[in-house]
Design a protein around this motif. Sequence first.
Motif, mmCIF file in Angstrom:
data_model
loop_
_atom_site.group_PDB
_atom_site.id
_atom_site.type_symbol
_atom_site.label_atom_id
_atom_site.label_comp_id
_atom_site.label_asym_id
_atom_site.label_seq_id
_atom_site.Cartn_x
_atom_site.Cartn_y
_atom_site.Cartn_z
ATOM 1 N N LEU A 51 36.221 47.121 48.940
ATOM 2 C CA LEU A 51 36.905 46.004 49.602
ATOM 3 C C LEU A 51 38.365 46.348 49.867
ATOM 4 O O LEU A 51 38.925 45.988 50.912
ATOM 5 N N TYR A 52 38.990 47.040 48.926
ATOM 6 C CA TYR A 52 40.385 47.453 49.126
ATOM 7 C C TYR A 52 40.490 48.300 50.392
ATOM 8 O O TYR A 52 41.379 48.106 51.217
ATOM 9 N N GLY A 53 39.547 49.218 50.535
ATOM 10 C CA GLY A 53 39.520 50.035 51.748
ATOM 11 C C GLY A 53 39.331 49.205 53.011
ATOM 12 O O GLY A 53 39.978 49.443 54.029
ATOM 13 N N SER A 88 33.199 35.993 45.130
ATOM 14 C CA SER A 88 33.623 35.454 46.431
ATOM 15 C C SER A 88 34.660 34.358 46.319
ATOM 16 O O SER A 88 34.436 33.225 46.726
ATOM 17 N N ASN A 89 35.801 34.704 45.788
ATOM 18 C CA ASN A 89 36.874 33.718 45.646
ATOM 19 C C ASN A 89 38.199 34.450 45.663
ATOM 20 O O ASN A 89 38.384 35.417 44.925
ATOM 21 N N LYS A 90 39.118 33.979 46.492
ATOM 22 C CA LYS A 90 40.387 34.696 46.674
ATOM 23 C C LYS A 90 41.145 34.883 45.372
ATOM 24 O O LYS A 90 41.707 35.946 45.119
ATOM 25 N N THR A 91 41.148 33.854 44.521
ATOM 26 C CA THR A 91 41.883 33.969 43.253
ATOM 27 C C THR A 91 41.257 35.037 42.362
ATOM 28 O O THR A 91 41.955 35.905 41.819
ATOM 29 N N ARG A 92 39.932 34.990 42.248
ATOM 30 C CA ARG A 92 39.267 36.003 41.419
ATOM 31 C C ARG A 92 39.455 37.393 42.004
ATOM 32 O O ARG A 92 39.643 38.368 41.256
ATOM 33 N N LEU A 133 47.647 37.406 49.610
ATOM 34 C CA LEU A 133 46.875 36.174 49.717
ATOM 35 C C LEU A 133 45.980 36.191 50.955
ATOM 36 O O LEU A 133 44.784 35.883 50.877
ATOM 37 N N SER A 134 46.543 36.576 52.107
ATOM 38 C CA SER A 134 45.733 36.491 53.326
ATOM 39 C C SER A 134 44.627 37.541 53.314
ATOM 40 O O SER A 134 43.523 37.294 53.797
ATOM 41 N N ARG A 135 44.881 38.685 52.704
ATOM 42 C CA ARG A 135 43.817 39.687 52.626
ATOM 43 C C ARG A 135 42.720 39.293 51.666
ATOM 44 O O ARG A 135 41.540 39.575 51.905
ATOM 45 N N SER A 136 43.101 38.614 50.592
ATOM 46 C CA SER A 136 42.047 38.172 49.678
ATOM 47 C C SER A 136 41.262 37.011 50.283
ATOM 48 O O SER A 136 40.070 36.850 50.003
ATOM 49 N N GLU A 137 41.902 36.237 51.157
ATOM 50 C CA GLU A 137 41.149 35.191 51.869
ATOM 51 C C GLU A 137 40.142 35.799 52.849
ATOM 52 O O GLU A 137 39.015 35.312 52.968
ATOM 53 N N MET A 162 42.058 38.440 43.682
ATOM 54 C CA MET A 162 43.428 38.878 43.370
ATOM 55 C C MET A 162 43.542 39.304 41.913
ATOM 56 O O MET A 162 44.204 40.290 41.597
ATOM 57 N N VAL A 163 42.899 38.558 41.023
ATOM 58 C CA VAL A 163 42.893 38.929 39.603
ATOM 59 C C VAL A 163 42.275 40.313 39.420
ATOM 60 O O VAL A 163 42.862 41.200 38.785
ATOM 61 N N LEU A 164 41.106 40.504 40.001
ATOM 62 C CA LEU A 164 40.401 41.778 39.820
ATOM 63 C C LEU A 164 41.191 42.921 40.435
ATOM 64 O O LEU A 164 41.263 44.018 39.868
ATOM 65 N N CYS A 165 41.819 42.645 41.566
ATOM 66 C CA CYS A 165 42.634 43.666 42.215
ATOM 67 C C CYS A 165 43.810 44.054 41.315
ATOM 68 O O CYS A 165 44.115 45.236 41.148
ATOM 69 N N SER A 166 44.419 43.060 40.726
ATOM 70 C CA SER A 166 45.525 43.322 39.803
ATOM 71 C C SER A 166 45.042 44.139 38.594
ATOM 72 O O SER A 166 45.712 45.081 38.155
ATOM 73 N N LEU A 167 43.853 43.801 38.097
ATOM 74 C CA LEU A 167 43.304 44.521 36.935
ATOM 75 C C LEU A 167 42.856 45.941 37.276
ATOM 76 O O LEU A 167 42.705 46.768 36.372
ATOM 77 N N LEU A 168 42.658 46.225 38.558
ATOM 78 C CA LEU A 168 42.334 47.604 38.962
ATOM 79 C C LEU A 168 43.440 48.554 38.516
ATOM 80 O O LEU A 168 43.194 49.717 38.216
ATOM 81 N N GLU A 169 44.672 48.033 38.457
ATOM 82 C CA GLU A 169 45.818 48.869 38.061
ATOM 83 C C GLU A 169 45.958 48.983 36.552
ATOM 84 O O GLU A 169 46.775 49.758 36.064
#
Lengths: 99, 99
Positions: A91-93, A21-25, B7-11, A27-34
Amino acid sequence: MDPTQMLSRSEEAEQFLKQLSNKTRLMVLCSLLEGERSVTELLDDVPVTQPVLSQHLALLREAEFVATRRSGQTIYYRLADNRIIQIMNLLYGFFCADN
Amino acid sequence: MDPTQMLSRSEEAEQFLKQLSNKTRLMVLCSLLEGERSVTELLDDVPVTQPVLSQHLALLREAEFVATRRSGQTIYYRLADNRIIQIMNLLYGFFCADN
DNA sequence: GCTCAATATTAGCTTTAACTAATATAGATT
DNA sequence: AATCTATATTAGTTAAAGCTAATATTGAGC
């Protein structure tokens, strides 16, 4: 379900979700999905300072959501927990799919 | 994806997950997966005091994860967000399925 | 062995979440 | 209208999470 078990399982799930539950984490995980990314590559994708990114990466490592591989002075991160892949796709969905 | 949107979506996703990241709220939502429940019935299932349960229910209402129906002095809660049903089913598989 | 680049760690501060205890509201019953 | 039952709210305190700033570690190249 027996009440003691229900409580301990919901505590596990709470812990799991909090680590996510953290925007930075996210974004990291989303980036690592690729695919695999070095810390420097993650810094290009994720708008935070280097120490802050490093702190979040430490947490993700401790949670064993990610694993690392070293090549020289570069450290590559990758997803290491299938549950994370499933949740991130959901969550991406919910939040990122364009429709 | 454009960085501002990312950023806004991860928030948004962070906010959504935080609202879920609590053992009491998870137990409530899990109980509601089986159907509508009054506050008194939830108190039987979930090991917390009445004011604490009520605080968590208020949060779940504000998040619009649940909706209510009144019948006399009894208030019935039910799930009101399809995303919650999907996530809860996934979490149930991760933490509660017996195998 | 010195220096640079990549990454990690630590300390201190601030914000947010959750609990306890007390109290309030609202409908039902007599 | 007084009382009881069901539910909600508020204030105050404590604990946990996240940030900033400074510094440390580790490997590479000269």
